[in-house]
Design an enzyme around this catalytic site. Structure first.
Site, PDB file in Angstrom:
ATOM      1  CE  LYS A  33      -3.770  -2.375   2.387  1.00 16.15           C
ATOM      2  NZ  LYS A  33      -4.612  -2.452   3.606  1.00 16.15           N
ATOM      3  CG  ASP A  49      11.263   5.930   5.346  1.00 14.58           C
ATOM      4  OD1 ASP A  49      12.142   5.185   4.869  1.00 14.58           O
ATOM      5  OD2 ASP A  49      10.831   5.831   6.510  1.00 14.58           O
ATOM      6  CB  VAL A  50       8.038   6.116  -0.474  1.00 17.61           C
ATOM      7  CG1 VAL A  50       7.081   5.178   0.250  1.00 17.61           C
ATOM      8  CG2 VAL A  50       7.436   6.630  -1.771  1.00 17.61           C
ATOM      9  CG  HIS A 104      13.854   9.564  15.238  1.00 18.03           C
ATOM     10  ND1 HIS A 104      12.662  10.030  15.774  1.00 18.03           N
ATOM     11  CD2 HIS A 104      13.546   8.408  14.593  1.00 18.03           C
ATOM     12  CE1 HIS A 104      11.685   9.185  15.466  1.00 18.03           C
ATOM     13  NE2 HIS A 104      12.196   8.200  14.742  1.00 18.03           N
ATOM     14  CB  SER A 155      10.564  10.862  18.456  1.00 15.29           C
ATOM     15  OG  SER A 155       9.498  10.900  17.532  1.00 15.29           O
ATOM     16  CD  GLU A 181      14.908   4.453  13.405  1.00 17.45           C
ATOM     17  OE1 GLU A 181      14.468   5.168  12.477  1.00 17.45           O
ATOM     18  OE2 GLU A 181      14.322   4.320  14.503  1.00 17.45           O
TER      19      GLU A 181
END
Length: 347
Positions: free
Chosen positions: A120, A206-207, A228, A230, A298
């Protein structure tokens, strides 16, 4: 009698001087003149050849017991600009875009981009490409590599001049974790087979993200990591590193600089090859022992960056999350992940 002798003497001197002048003009204008090297102070310079010592690659860092660098070390609205190992931390205001454009534009560089769109996740290709065409490396040669299990789903987004797209078929997997773990392997193999001949730099992104502001040559470097969003303001003991000693991705509580996101990394194509191959080998070692690291690739990426320091670090403005409000420390957001239903996408 005396006057006659004086006149004759003066005449002779005048005649001799005129003859010497004529002779000098003749010698200067008509006779060939040659210069020989030994008249120079250093004649050996013509045959001098320098023998440089071979470049010694940086070795993995063994010593890692030092205070954690803090991105917000000075005050909440000012980011750190340099790491303890002297790598620049790139954010708005730390570089001159026009100057960098004049430095890098004449080099005719080609920048590659890899994204994975499996299952998806093919729904995100169009928004990714459209935003990249608007903001990513404008004015440079760009080659997008779309790895997908459904090439027919890759939309025909109009590309600018000197910008190419290659759709590369890959095998889909029933579990998204397997797709994630295969990413490093796929990238390293693609570089070895093809990309090393086509691009100078390669970014692995990332797409399910979009560009929101210009991303330019300020991000180019030997090996580039992104902090990152976060974990940029928390102590390293709270980083989600792999803490099990049995894993090759293990990180002790006393180790770590920043927590880097797996959604953005890159650099010179040769360095990216070494990096992805190293991560892939570590993943294989874990797999042979029946181990999957806490955050899969990661976790291995972060372990690798602890031992092999990135030469350039991108601030969270290059890797943000739309679900988070923009903090005062970030003047703008350049690249951000979209708000989405993760469980639905991975089902």
């Amino acid at each position: 009698m005396h006057r006659r002798r004086l006149a004759l003497g003066l005449g002779f001197c005048l005649l001799a001087g005129t003859s010497l002048s004529v002779l000098w003009v003749y010698l200067e204008n008509w006779l060939p003149v040659s210069y020989v090297p030994y008249y120079l102070p250093c004649p050996e310079i013509f045959n001098m050849k320098l023998h440089y010592k071979r470049e010694k690659p940086l070795q993995p860092v063994v010593w890692s017991q030092y205070p954690q660098p803090k991105l917000l070390e000075h005050r909440p609205t000012q980011l750190l600009t340099l790491t303890p190992w002297l790598a620049p931390i790139v954010s708005e205001g730390t570089f001159n875009p026009e100057l960098l454009q004049h430095i890098y534009q004449p080099l005719n560089l080609t920048i590659g981009v890899t994204v994975f769109a499996v299952g998806k996740y093919t729904h995100f290709i169009q928004s990714f490409l459209e935003s990249a065409e608007e903001f990513f490396m404008r004015g440079y040669r760009v080659h997008y590599y779309i790895f997908t299990d459904n090439p027919a789903a890759v939309p025909g987004v109009p590309l600018g001049p000197h910008r190419l797209l290659s759709s590369i078929p890959i095998q889909g997997h029933s579990h998204w974790e397997e797709t994630s773990m295969r990413r490093m392997e796929t990238i390293s193999q693609h570089i070895a087979k093809r990309a090393h001949r086509e691009v100078d730099y390669l970014f692995c992104l990332d797409v399910d993200m979009v560009f929101r502001n210009p991303w330019g040559p300020e991000t180019l470097g030997d090996l580039v990591a992104a902090i990152h969003p976060s974990y940029y303001a928390v102590p390293r003991q709270q980083f989600p590193y792999e803490r099990r000693r049995v894993s090759t991705a293990f990180v002790a509580d006393s180790e770590g600089d920043f927590y880097y996101g797996g959604a953005v990394f890159g650099g010179q194509v040769a360095r990216v090859y070494e990096f992805t191959r190293g991560c892939h080998m570590a993943i294989l070692a874990d797999k042979a022992n029946g181990i999957m690291a806490a955050w899969r690739e990661e976790s291995h990426l972060n372990r690798h960056f602890i031992s092999n320091k990135p030469s350039k670090v991108l601030s969270p403005e290059y890797l943000w999350d739309d679900r988070k409000p923009q903090p005062p420390s970030l003047k703008l957001i350049r690249f951000s992940t979209l708000d989405k239903d993760i469980s639905c996408l991975r089902s």
